[in-house]
Design a protein around this motif. Structure first.
Motif, PDB file in Angstrom:
ATOM      1  N   ARG A  21       0.900  -1.249  -0.104  1.00 16.53           N
ATOM      2  CA  ARG A  21      -0.023   0.033  -0.081  1.00 16.53           C
ATOM      3  C   ARG A  21       0.811   1.241  -0.009  1.00 16.53           C
ATOM      4  O   ARG A  21       0.610   2.105  -0.715  1.00 16.53           O
ATOM      5  N   ALA A  22       1.910   1.237   0.763  1.00 19.99           N
ATOM      6  CA  ALA A  22       2.860   2.293   0.573  1.00 19.99           C
ATOM      7  C   ALA A  22       3.450   2.637  -0.878  1.00 19.99           C
ATOM      8  O   ALA A  22       3.358   3.873  -1.020  1.00 19.99           O
ATOM      9  N   ALA A  23       3.681   1.487  -1.368  1.00 17.73           N
ATOM     10  CA  ALA A  23       4.299   1.686  -2.775  1.00 17.73           C
ATOM     11  C   ALA A  23       3.237   2.432  -3.635  1.00 17.73           C
ATOM     12  O   ALA A  23       3.529   3.184  -4.494  1.00 17.73           O
ATOM     13  N   GLN A  24       2.269   1.689  -3.514  1.00 18.35           N
ATOM     14  CA  GLN A  24       0.894   2.282  -4.552  1.00 18.35           C
ATOM     15  C   GLN A  24       0.968   3.856  -4.275  1.00 18.35           C
ATOM     16  O   GLN A  24       0.514   4.545  -5.254  1.00 18.35           O
ATOM     17  N   LEU A  25       1.124   4.266  -3.077  1.00 21.71           N
ATOM     18  CA  LEU A  25       0.802   5.605  -2.759  1.00 21.71           C
ATOM     19  C   LEU A  25       1.970   6.420  -2.849  1.00 21.71           C
ATOM     20  O   LEU A  25       2.128   7.754  -2.741  1.00 21.71           O
ATOM     21  N   GLY A  26       3.180   5.849  -3.508  1.00 17.87           N
ATOM     22  CA  GLY A  26       4.182   6.795  -4.070  1.00 17.87           C
ATOM     23  C   GLY A  26       5.500   6.850  -2.851  1.00 17.87           C
ATOM     24  O   GLY A  26       6.480   7.684  -3.430  1.00 17.87           O
ATOM     25  N   PHE A  27       5.328   6.097  -2.037  1.00 20.07           N
ATOM     26  CA  PHE A  27       6.368   5.975  -1.115  1.00 20.07           C
ATOM     27  C   PHE A  27       7.896   5.087  -1.690  1.00 20.07           C
ATOM     28  O   PHE A  27       7.219   4.005  -1.887  1.00 20.07           O
ATOM     29  N   LYS A  28       8.858   5.382  -1.379  1.00 22.61           N
ATOM     30  CA  LYS A  28       9.789   4.730  -1.617  1.00 22.61           C
ATOM     31  C   LYS A  28       9.982   3.737  -0.317  1.00 22.61           C
ATOM     32  O   LYS A  28      10.191   4.085   0.632  1.00 22.61           O
ATOM     33  N   THR A  29       9.865   2.678  -0.565  1.00 19.46           N
ATOM     34  CA  THR A  29       9.484   1.619   0.089  1.00 19.46           C
ATOM     35  C   THR A  29      10.410   0.417   0.249  1.00 19.46           C
ATOM     36  O   THR A  29      10.978  -0.123  -0.828  1.00 19.46           O
ATOM     37  N   ALA A  30      10.790   0.057   1.507  1.00 18.68           N
ATOM     38  CA  ALA A  30      11.645  -1.150   1.595  1.00 18.68           C
ATOM     39  C   ALA A  30      10.904  -2.112   2.852  1.00 18.68           C
ATOM     40  O   ALA A  30      10.141  -1.706   3.704  1.00 18.68           O
ATOM     41  N   LEU A  31      11.224  -3.525   2.655  1.00 18.42           N
ATOM     42  CA  LEU A  31      10.594  -4.463   3.611  1.00 18.42           C
ATOM     43  C   LEU A  31      11.697  -5.432   4.087  1.00 18.42           C
ATOM     44  O   LEU A  31      12.526  -6.024   3.293  1.00 18.42           O
ATOM     45  N   VAL A  32      11.975  -5.490   5.614  1.00 13.52           N
ATOM     46  CA  VAL A  32      12.945  -6.273   6.086  1.00 13.52           C
ATOM     47  C   VAL A  32      12.388  -7.853   6.607  1.00 13.52           C
ATOM     48  O   VAL A  32      11.268  -7.568   7.425  1.00 13.52           O
ATOM     49  N   GLU A  33      12.896  -8.574   6.208  1.00 18.14           N
ATOM     50  CA  GLU A  33      12.301 -10.026   6.583  1.00 18.14           C
ATOM     51  C   GLU A  33      13.646 -11.010   6.768  1.00 18.14           C
ATOM     52  O   GLU A  33      14.403 -11.137   5.945  1.00 18.14           O
ATOM     53  N   LYS A  34      13.503 -11.686   7.906  1.00 21.19           N
ATOM     54  CA  LYS A  34      14.807 -12.444   8.153  1.00 21.19           C
ATOM     55  C   LYS A  34      14.443 -14.022   7.830  1.00 21.19           C
ATOM     56  O   LYS A  34      15.246 -14.610   7.830  1.00 21.19           O
ATOM     57  N   ALA A  35      13.248 -14.130   7.407  1.00 23.89           N
ATOM     58  CA  ALA A  35      12.809 -15.375   7.208  1.00 23.89           C
ATOM     59  C   ALA A  35      11.893 -15.582   6.055  1.00 23.89           C
ATOM     60  O   ALA A  35      12.291 -14.909   4.954  1.00 23.89           O
ATOM     61  N   GLU A  36      11.001 -16.308   5.655  1.00 27.70           N
ATOM     62  CA  GLU A  36      10.257 -16.372   4.517  1.00 27.70           C
ATOM     63  C   GLU A  36       9.226 -15.445   4.491  1.00 27.70           C
ATOM     64  O   GLU A  36       8.576 -14.913   5.512  1.00 27.70           O
ATOM     65  N   LEU A  37       8.925 -14.755   3.380  1.00 20.21           N
ATOM     66  CA  LEU A  37       8.016 -13.806   2.935  1.00 20.21           C
ATOM     67  C   LEU A  37       6.618 -14.245   3.320  1.00 20.21           C
ATOM     68  O   LEU A  37       6.478 -15.701   2.966  1.00 20.21           O
ATOM     69  N   GLY A  38       5.460 -13.772   3.920  1.00 16.72           N
ATOM     70  CA  GLY A  38       4.499 -14.240   4.224  1.00 16.72           C
ATOM     71  C   GLY A  38       4.290 -14.339   5.778  1.00 16.72           C
ATOM     72  O   GLY A  38       3.003 -14.784   6.077  1.00 16.72           O
ATOM     73  N   GLY A  39       5.209 -14.540   6.511  1.00 19.11           N
ATOM     74  CA  GLY A  39       5.081 -14.712   7.876  1.00 19.11           C
ATOM     75  C   GLY A  39       4.779 -15.924   8.405  1.00 19.11           C
ATOM     76  O   GLY A  39       4.507 -17.170   7.780  1.00 19.11           O
ATOM     77  N   VAL A  40       4.378 -15.990   9.780  1.00 19.39           N
ATOM     78  CA  VAL A  40       4.075 -17.356  10.446  1.00 19.39           C
ATOM     79  C   VAL A  40       2.541 -17.649   9.684  1.00 19.39           C
ATOM     80  O   VAL A  40       2.384 -18.952   9.296  1.00 19.39           O
ATOM     81  N   CYS A  41       1.752 -16.860   9.455  1.00 20.56           N
ATOM     82  CA  CYS A  41       0.273 -16.986   8.787  1.00 20.56           C
ATOM     83  C   CYS A  41       0.405 -17.960   7.553  1.00 20.56           C
ATOM     84  O   CYS A  41      -0.099 -19.014   7.447  1.00 20.56           O
ATOM     85  N   LEU A  42       1.224 -17.303   6.712  1.00 23.75           N
ATOM     86  CA  LEU A  42       1.114 -18.167   5.517  1.00 23.75           C
ATOM     87  C   LEU A  42       2.063 -19.267   5.145  1.00 23.75           C
ATOM     88  O   LEU A  42       1.748 -20.385   4.915  1.00 23.75           O
ATOM     89  N   ASN A  43       3.231 -19.255   6.129  1.00 27.96           N
ATOM     90  CA  ASN A  43       3.993 -20.313   6.302  1.00 27.96           C
ATOM     91  C   ASN A  43       3.841 -21.478   7.362  1.00 27.96           C
ATOM     92  O   ASN A  43       4.110 -22.528   7.021  1.00 27.96           O
ATOM     93  N   TRP A  44       3.521 -21.012   8.552  1.00 22.35           N
ATOM     94  CA  TRP A  44       3.294 -22.017   9.472  1.00 22.35           C
ATOM     95  C   TRP A  44       2.008 -21.586  10.300  1.00 22.35           C
ATOM     96  O   TRP A  44       2.046 -22.274  11.481  1.00 22.35           O
ATOM     97  N   GLY A  45       1.285 -21.113   9.711  1.00 19.73           N
ATOM     98  CA  GLY A  45      -0.020 -21.011  10.475  1.00 19.73           C
ATOM     99  C   GLY A  45      -1.390 -21.080   9.541  1.00 19.73           C
ATOM    100  O   GLY A  45      -1.820 -22.186   9.303  1.00 19.73           O
ATOM    101  N   CYS A  46      -2.201 -20.067   9.255  1.00 12.01           N
ATOM    102  CA  CYS A  46      -3.399 -19.999   8.521  1.00 12.01           C
ATOM    103  C   CYS A  46      -3.607 -21.029   7.391  1.00 12.01           C
ATOM    104  O   CYS A  46      -4.283 -21.830   7.376  1.00 12.01           O
ATOM    105  N   ILE A  47      -2.321 -20.857   6.560  1.00  9.50           N
ATOM    106  CA  ILE A  47      -2.556 -21.411   5.148  1.00  9.50           C
ATOM    107  C   ILE A  47      -2.133 -23.005   5.324  1.00  9.50           C
ATOM    108  O   ILE A  47      -3.151 -23.940   5.061  1.00  9.50           O
ATOM    109  N   PRO A  48      -1.159 -23.432   5.909  1.00  8.68           N
ATOM    110  CA  PRO A  48      -0.778 -24.924   5.792  1.00  8.68           C
ATOM    111  C   PRO A  48      -1.802 -25.529   6.586  1.00  8.68           C
ATOM    112  O   PRO A  48      -1.928 -26.905   6.562  1.00  8.68           O
TER     113      PRO A  48
END
Length: 463
Positions: A21-48
């Motif tokens: 959403r920040a990128a859509q609004l024109g912000f120069k944006t970065a995301l820092v992640e130490k593991a898999e993108l999607g977080g616990v929900c996508l990788n080890w929670g909600c989805i699996p």
């Protein structure tokens, strides 16, 4: 130093949505992640977990196939294939987040971040440390499962969610400690796959946040399936053996010992606030979670927190919605409104499913509201009978004076897909009379929603 307009720490359903959403609004944006993108929900929670629970649904369908005229020999479970389906689903979706980051020109920084000063953070990677600066830093670091003082996950005999999602063998006897959403989902899953399950909860009902009628219905169904339930019960001690555990349960009627092959610990979560630099910055923390204002601002200038790390409700869709509100507020968009936590739906994917939004009947009465309650049982719904899924009900709670929908509580087949109708009704401030005049398609499970509303007015047709 690398400069950005906005940096998000954490790539889960709050973090990656905030970055997009920040990128859509024109912000120069970065995301820092130490593991898999999607977080616990996508990788080890909600989805699996939902991928595994689909397997449980199939197991139950095969068990009752004769009802529909199909004679099937005893099905054989290939546990490795079921777990493999779950893991491949998570991997595919995580790769999809990678694509979305690239599509939206979000810079992904792989590493562990620490806020070292207002507007400044340091990221540790395998190649060393790098400093970054941003006018706005959003913490979306999520949460982790809690241990008990006397019981800790060891990965072998005592499982957390990760071990419970990747078993190499099906435990013959299983103890699940904690009967919230995660606990009852695992209890339901392993029971359907063939384990003998005991479920323990310290509160006086399973799924404690749900309406008491829903809890009672689920407990009845679980017991009919052979799941042993102990409420008002804690686990005093666990004794480890070579390949089993003996647990001493403290119940209202005294102590009881049971021996099981594995234990799943599902007793809540704590925010991931460690090693973020929050103590040095003197950030406000409340019971392990970061305190924020209604628009996710912390007490530190330029620092925000969203999702699980910012406190309940601990739900992926809450985090995503909070992310959009936070970023749009930063962007100065007009008419940005804070999150209504009382309108965040909750879904539990055990069998039968549970879905709810708003106040329980007890909470509405405790708040002094004069209420009208409607209820419709699925055993009077044609579609539910046709598909042999007639256990459950829909319960609606309205303000007697204004007609406001205060709460909706559902238990039964696919109710997690139907609850959104009540969420939309709340958002549009629909009254019970307006909902009563809405046309529901026939034959559908959702007709029970309509009948529940009609029942609150005393004009239900089919009961």
């Amino acid at each position: 130093m690398n400069d950005f307009d906005l940096i998000v720490i954490g790539g889960g359903p709050g973090g990656y949505v905030a970055a997009i959403r920040a990128a859509q609004l024109g912000f120069k944006t970065a995301l820092v992640e130490k593991a898999e993108l999607g977080g616990v929900c996508l990788n080890w929670g909600c989805i699996p977990t939902k991928a595994l629970l689909r397997g449980a649904d199939i197991a139950n369908t095969l068990k009752h196939a004769a009802h529909f005229g199909f004679e099937i020999d005893t099905p054989k479970l290939d546990l490795a294939k079921l777990v493999g389906h779950s893991r491949s689903t998570a991997k595919r979706l995580s790769q999809g987040i990678d694509y979305l980051m690239s599509k939206n020109a979000v810079t992904v920084i792989r590493g562990k971040a620490k806020v070292t000063a207002p507007f400044t953070l340091c990221v540790s990677t395998d190649k060393g440390e790098q400093s970054y600066r941003a006018d706005h830093i959003i913490l979306a670091t999520g949460a982790h499962a809690r241990d008990l003082p006397n019981i800790k996950v060891d990965g072998k005999l005592i499982w957390g969610a990760r071990e419970a999602m990747t078993p190499t063998a099906l435990p013959e006897r299983l103890l699940v400690i904690g009967a919230g959403a995660i606990g009852v989902e695992f209890a339901s899953l392993y029971n359907d796959l063939g384990s003998e399950v005991t479920l323990v909860e310290a509160a006086n009902q399973i799924v404690p946040v749900e309406d008491s009628d829903v809890s009672a219905q689920l407990a009845k169904g679980f017991r009919e399936r052979g799941i042993r339930i102990h409420t008002d019960t804690t686990v005093n001690t666990v004794e480890h053996h070579a390949n089993s555990v003996t647990a001493e349960l403290k119940t209202a009627n005294g102590n009881e010992k049971i021996t099981v092959d594995r234990v799943i610990l599902a007793v809540g979560i704590s925010g991931n606030i460690q090693d973020l630099g929050l103590e040095e910055l003197h950030a406000d923390i409340d019971r392990g979670f970061i305190k924020t204002d209604p628009f996710s601002k912390t007490n530190i200038v330029g620092l925000y927190a969203i999702g699980d790390v910012a406190g309940p409700p601990w739900l992926a869709h809450k985090a995503s919605h909070e992310a959009v509100i936070c970023v749009e507020r930063i962007a100065g968009m007009a008419n940005t409104k804070p999150l209504r936590k009382d309108r965040v739906p909750g879904c539990t994917y055990c069998r039968p499913q549970i879905a709810s939004v708003g106040m329980t009947e007890a909470k509405a009465k405790a708040a002094g509201r004069n209420i009208r309650v409607g209820r419709f049982n699925l055993n009077a719904n044609g579609k539910a009978l046709a598909i042999d899924e007639s256990v459950g009900f829909v319960k609606t709670i309205f303000d007697a004076e204004s007609g406001e929908l205060l709460g909706a509580h559902m238990i039964g087949a696919e109710v997690t897909e139907q609850i959104q109708g009540f969420c939309i009704a709340q958002q549009l401030e629909a009254t019970e009379h307006e909902l009563a005049n809405a046309i529901f398609a026939h034959p559908t499970l959702s007709e029970s929603m309509h009948e529940s509303v009609l029942d609150s007015l005393g004009i239900a047709i089919h009961q």
